[in-house]
Design an enzyme around this catalytic site. Structure first.
Site, PDB file in Angstrom:
ATOM      1  N   HIS A 127     -12.239  34.930  38.976  1.00 39.33           N
ATOM      2  CA  HIS A 127     -12.902  34.568  37.715  1.00 39.33           C
ATOM      3  C   HIS A 127     -13.547  35.838  37.166  1.00 39.33           C
ATOM      4  CE1 HIS A 127     -16.163  32.789  35.254  1.00 39.33           C
ATOM      5  NE2 HIS A 127     -15.483  31.660  35.267  1.00 39.33           N
ATOM      6  N   ASP A 204     -16.939  34.082  46.643  1.00 38.64           N
ATOM      7  CA  ASP A 204     -17.242  33.297  45.460  1.00 38.64           C
ATOM      8  C   ASP A 204     -16.899  31.849  45.808  1.00 38.64           C
ATOM      9  OD1 ASP A 204     -17.181  31.843  43.137  1.00 38.64           O
ATOM     10  OD2 ASP A 204     -16.215  33.393  41.932  1.00 38.64           O
ATOM     11  N   GLN A 207     -15.830  27.268  43.369  1.00 40.34           N
ATOM     12  CA  GLN A 207     -14.874  26.153  43.365  1.00 40.34           C
ATOM     13  C   GLN A 207     -14.643  25.608  44.781  1.00 40.34           C
ATOM     14  OE1 GLN A 207     -13.830  24.716  40.662  1.00 40.34           O
ATOM     15  NE2 GLN A 207     -14.431  26.238  39.140  1.00 40.34           N
ATOM     16  N   LYS A 230     -21.288  22.801  39.183  1.00 41.41           N
ATOM     17  CA  LYS A 230     -19.916  22.470  39.595  1.00 41.41           C
ATOM     18  C   LYS A 230     -19.931  21.504  40.776  1.00 41.41           C
ATOM     19  CE  LYS A 230     -18.072  26.786  37.838  1.00 41.41           C
ATOM     20  NZ  LYS A 230     -17.499  26.317  36.560  1.00 41.41           N
ATOM     21  N   CYS A 368     -11.463  31.785  31.878  1.00 39.77           N
ATOM     22  CA  CYS A 368     -12.262  32.942  32.338  1.00 39.77           C
ATOM     23  C   CYS A 368     -11.595  33.611  33.532  1.00 39.77           C
ATOM     24  CB  CYS A 368     -13.693  32.538  32.673  1.00 39.77           C
ATOM     25  SG  CYS A 368     -14.594  31.904  31.268  1.00 39.77           S
TER      26      CYS A 368
HETATM   27  N1  PLP Z   1     -16.368  31.837  39.914  1.00 36.97           N
HETATM   28  C1  PLP Z   1     -15.515  30.823  39.789  1.00 36.97           C
HETATM   29  C2  PLP Z   1     -14.354  30.693  40.738  1.00 36.97           C
HETATM   30  C3  PLP Z   1     -15.705  29.890  38.779  1.00 36.97           C
HETATM   31  O1  PLP Z   1     -14.852  28.866  38.641  1.00 36.97           O
HETATM   32  C4  PLP Z   1     -16.803  30.035  37.907  1.00 36.97           C
HETATM   33  C5  PLP Z   1     -16.980  29.107  36.778  1.00 36.97           C
HETATM   34  O2  PLP Z   1     -16.035  28.532  36.281  1.00 36.97           O
HETATM   35  C6  PLP Z   1     -17.675  31.115  38.101  1.00 36.97           C
HETATM   36  C7  PLP Z   1     -17.420  31.996  39.115  1.00 36.97           C
HETATM   37  C8  PLP Z   1     -18.857  31.316  37.221  1.00 36.97           C
HETATM   38  O3  PLP Z   1     -19.763  30.270  37.408  1.00 36.97           O
HETATM   39  P1  PLP Z   1     -21.059  30.113  36.507  1.00 36.97           P
HETATM   40  O4  PLP Z   1     -20.598  30.179  35.082  1.00 36.97           O
HETATM   41  O5  PLP Z   1     -21.606  28.786  36.881  1.00 36.97           O
HETATM   42  O6  PLP Z   1     -21.973  31.238  36.861  1.00 36.97           O
END
Ligand code: PLP
Length: 410
Positions: A127, A204, A207, A230, A368
């Protein structure tokens, strides 16, 4: 809870009844919410916990001598304890979410630990939140970003990740699950390999946490980051799980109240971790809501949830495969949370907008995660992201809606 994806399961019926947004109608159709990878709907138990804070003890934490402040501090710190336990222990620093947690690590740990010529290894699946902070750090510190590639199914293999590690790799920062494709990565094995080479590891988990039991110690990473929204909690809250030793070794990130022990004009000293990284008034209601969300998930059982989601995903993949002109983008054997697809001759944004007319909420765009879509030859996809509370009837209705959209569009 039964693993069968039908809505006839009474426990599932009760769970759905406890998530108010699911009873909405959209364009005069019952809402079918399949955008859980973007954010999850909030259960009443979470809403009630936030409401109790906001209405009954809306005080600041750690700094009041009065009853309300004591109650707020207790609820905030008790939420921290329960959330950390949900992830198998460790020190939990509250952040606004995954993005802020990664930026915290890049600025605090990264500025101190990385220098000219050092390498940060990420994967092609990341992401933007796990790409851009490292690009900014590389600019500041003169280090290089290296990418472990995926295969053509969108799977990240251990050997590809291992081959991308060099003597200069100082940090491995990778996702456990791709938000764009749903790929589950062999993150535990990758972290084990990296740590054996002395590489610091960041996972990370944005998900992962909604879809599988997570034990940060078993993954064996140095940093684990996630977002509350999430996993059925409010927006604006999430966290970083690490060890006390690691957090102690890092300089503070943001300065202000709560993160200090003493302040004078000559110098300041820092609070203990985790508070050293929580400058200013935190998102108290959000943390309490996140505590309620992990309690709610624990009651459901993450293994039950994962089994049910596996059945729903398999069902949806088969349905999509049965539709002419639909191409699934990313076909990894290990999948959680998401299915990306395109329809020949249609822009994904049009697919999303037309499904919305049927009450079906999906995401369309680059999610993203532009590099992975580009790697697989697309600039955008439509993405169906079911969660355990979805029903097979909803998936069937979604299939019917997709077929209608294709018929209407021609
Ligand atoms: N990393 C992953 C794999 C994500 O799916 C997301 C959000 O879609 C993020 C990071 C960023 O999360 P946040 O916008 O809640 O900080």
């Amino acid at each position: 809870m039964s693993h069968a994806p039908a809505s006839s399961c009474p426990e599932l019926h009760a769970i759905r009844a406890g998530i108010p947004a699911l009873s909405r109608r959209v364009h005069d159709k019952p809402l079918i919410y399949l955008d859980n990878a973007a954010t999850t709907p909030r259960p009443q138990a979470v809403i009630d916990a936030v409401l109790a804070y906001e209405s009954t003890f809306p005080a600041n934490v750690h700094r009041g001598v009065h009853t309300l402040s004591g109650e707020a501090t207790h609820a905030y710190e008790d939420a921290r304890r329960r959330i950390a336990a949900f992830f198998g222990g460790g020190e939990l620093v509250f952040t606004r979410g995954t993005t802020e947690a990664i930026n915290l690590i890049a600025s605090s740990w990264g500025e101190a630990a990385l220098g000219e010529g050092d390498e940060i290894l990420i994967s092609a699946l990341e992401h933007h939140a796990n790409i851009v902070p490292w690009q900014l750090l590389c600019e500041r510190r003169g280090c290089h970003l290296r990418i472990a590639d995926v295969d053509d199914t969108g799977a990240l293999r251990l050997d590809a990740a291992t081959a991308a590690m060099t003597d200069r790799t100082r940090l491995l920062a990778m996702t456990g699950v791709s938000n764009a494709l749903g790929t589950v990565t062999p993150i535990t094995e990758i972290c084990r390999t990296a740590r054996a080479r002395g590489i610091t590891t960041l996972v990370d988990g944005a998900q992962m946490t909604p879809h599988m039991p997570v034990d940060v110690a078993a993954i064996g990473c140095d940093f684990f980051v996630f977002s509350g929204h999430k996993m059925y909690a409010p927006t604006g809250i999430g966290g970083l799980v690490s060890s006390k030793a690691m957090l102690d070794s890092m300089p503070p990130w943001q300065g202000g109240g709560d993160m200090i022990r003493t302040v004078s004009f000559a110098e300041s000293t820092w609070n203990d971790v985790p508070w050293k990284f929580e400058a200013g008034t935190p998102n108290i209601g959000g943390a309490i809501g996140l505590g309620a969300a992990v309690d709610w998930l624990s009651t459901i059982g993450m293994d039950n949830l994962a089994n049910r989601e596996a059945a729903l995903l398999g069902d949806m993949v088969s349905r999509l495969e049965s539709i002419d002109r639909v191409q699934i983008v990313g076909t990894p054997t290990q999948r959680a949370g998401a299915i990306s697809f395109v329809i020949e001759g249609m822009h994904p944004a049009d697919v999303g907008a037309m499904l919305d007319r049927h009450g079906v909420a999906i995401r369309a765009g680059h999610h993203c995660a532009q590099p992975i879509l580009e790697r697989l030859g697309h600039s955008a996809t439509a993405r169906i992201a079911p969660a355990f509370y979805n029903t097979s009837e909803e998936l069937e209705a979604t299939e019917v809606a997709i077929r209608r959209v294709i018929d209407v569009f021609g």
